[in-house]
Design a protein around this motif. Structure first.
Motif, PDB file in Angstrom:
ATOM      1  N   GLN A 102      -5.392   3.087   6.758  1.00 44.97           N
ATOM      2  CA  GLN A 102      -4.648   1.836   7.549  1.00 44.97           C
ATOM      3  C   GLN A 102      -3.796   1.206   7.251  1.00 44.97           C
ATOM      4  OE1 GLN A 102      -6.890   0.155   9.516  1.00 44.97           O
ATOM      5  NE2 GLN A 102      -8.410   1.585   9.613  1.00 44.97           N
ATOM      6  N   ALA A 112      -8.438   3.099   3.765  1.00 44.01           N
ATOM      7  CA  ALA A 112      -7.685   2.577   3.335  1.00 44.01           C
ATOM      8  C   ALA A 112      -6.175   3.118   3.132  1.00 44.01           C
ATOM      9  CB  ALA A 112      -7.573   2.279   1.348  1.00 44.01           C
ATOM     10  N   GLN A 113      -5.701   4.457   3.682  1.00 42.13           N
ATOM     11  CA  GLN A 113      -4.421   4.989   3.250  1.00 42.13           C
ATOM     12  C   GLN A 113      -4.646   5.188   4.621  1.00 42.13           C
ATOM     13  OE1 GLN A 113      -3.043   8.228   1.179  1.00 42.13           O
ATOM     14  NE2 GLN A 113      -4.074   7.871  -0.774  1.00 42.13           N
ATOM     15  N   GLN A 157     -10.310   6.977  -0.970  1.00 45.15           N
ATOM     16  CA  GLN A 157      -8.982   6.453  -0.608  1.00 45.15           C
ATOM     17  C   GLN A 157      -8.542   6.362   1.106  1.00 45.15           C
ATOM     18  OE1 GLN A 157      -5.975   7.267  -3.287  1.00 45.15           O
ATOM     19  NE2 GLN A 157      -7.569   7.217  -5.336  1.00 45.15           N
TER      20      GLN A 157
END
Length: 301
Positions: A84, A81-82, A78
């Motif tokens: 970004q 994604a976090q 994750q």
């Protein structure tokens, strides 16, 4: 003020024959010159400490005040994604001039001084770091923390406040220590010169008695001692200040070695500050010798 200027003028324009009252050589002369030189040497380093810590405090306050860090602590699948998501939040946050995620090589470089070059970064749960640079208006730290907590659960915003305040406070205390050191050095110089002047007065008690018999006033006799000891202290101050400046020139600069003590020197116009040290030594000698001479002469009968 006018009385003080008159005394200074008399110091330079007085009767040169009055120098014969004070022995031109001997241990009192050597002690005065050595004391002034040694104390001036230390005073220049104390001034350099004060100036360097002031410069360091300004640097820390300026650099850390405009930078902040966002740490992404999340499961490995994750993190990207976090990261970004956090960057998108920062892009739309007023007061943020620039934001970027650190590359793995950059994070490795930050950890190398602590863990060595062979640290296997890829096998450790190291948080992803995002550098945040504020603009001149600054950002709302509390508001940004709330947005990150809502949109990026693994993000922690650090505005370096807990690091900046102790560092700036420590630099300010060091600056104060440098100023206090100058006061202590001046006091020690006054004490040593007072002892030397008392010794010279005691050694010339018979000459002083003869001068009084021929009509010399105490202020004339005191002025002779003041003039001689002031010039000796000034000469010693010049010697000590020059030696200290040369020593500072041979210190490595911050860019070469890095660290605080390597930057303990003057920059730009600050190199003019050591020029004041010989005058400070002369003034301290003037005040100390005048006080000692008048007090001792008053006690002589």
């Amino acid at each position: 003020m006018n009385a003080f200027l008159s005394r200074i003028r008399a110091l330079f324009d007085g009767d040169r024959a009055s120098h014969s009252v004070v022995p031109p050589s001997g241990y009192t002369a050597n002690l005065t010159v050595f004391t002034a030189a040694a104390m001036s040497f230390l005073a220049v380093f104390a001034i350099a400490l004060s100036v360097a810590t002031d410069r360091l405090a300004d640097h820390w306050a300026g650099e850390l005040a405009r930078t902040a860090t966002v740490r992404i602590s999340a499961p490995a699948d994750q993190v990207a994604a976090q990261t970004q998501a956090a960057l998108r939040v920062l892009e739309t946050t007023p007061g943020v001039a620039e934001s970027r995620a650190f590359e793995a090589e950059e994070q490795m470089a930050l950890l190398t001084p602590w863990f060595g070059p062979d640290l296997p970064v890829e096998t450790l749960p190291i948080p992803q770091l995002i550098e945040v640079v504020e603009d001149e208006q600054g950002l709302d730290a509390e508001g940004l923390k709330l947005r990150l907590a809502a949109e990026v659960p693994g993000a922690i915003f650090d505005d370096h406040t807990r690091w900046r305040r102790p560092l700036v406070a420590a630099a300010s205390r060091l600056q104060t220590l440098g100023l206090v050191s100058i006061v202590i050095i001046a006091g020690a110089t006054a004490a040593m010169i007072t002892l030397a002047a008392n010794s010279a007065l005691a050694a010339n008690a018979q000459i002083i008695g003869v001068l009084r018999l021929v009509g010399a006033r105490d202020i004339f006799i005191a002025r002779a001692f003041v003039r001689r000891f002031t010039f000796r202290a000034f000469a010693g101050g010049v010697l000590g200040a020059v030696l200290a400046a040369i020593a500072l020139l041979f210190l490595p600069n911050t860019e070469e070695a890095g660290g605080f003590l390597t930057g303990l020197s003057f920059v730009g116009w600050n190199w003019l500050l050591p020029l004041a040290v010989p005058f400070l030594a002369g003034f301290v000698a003037y005040a100390a010798t005048r006080f000692a001479a008048l007090r001792v002469l008053k006690g002589l009968t």
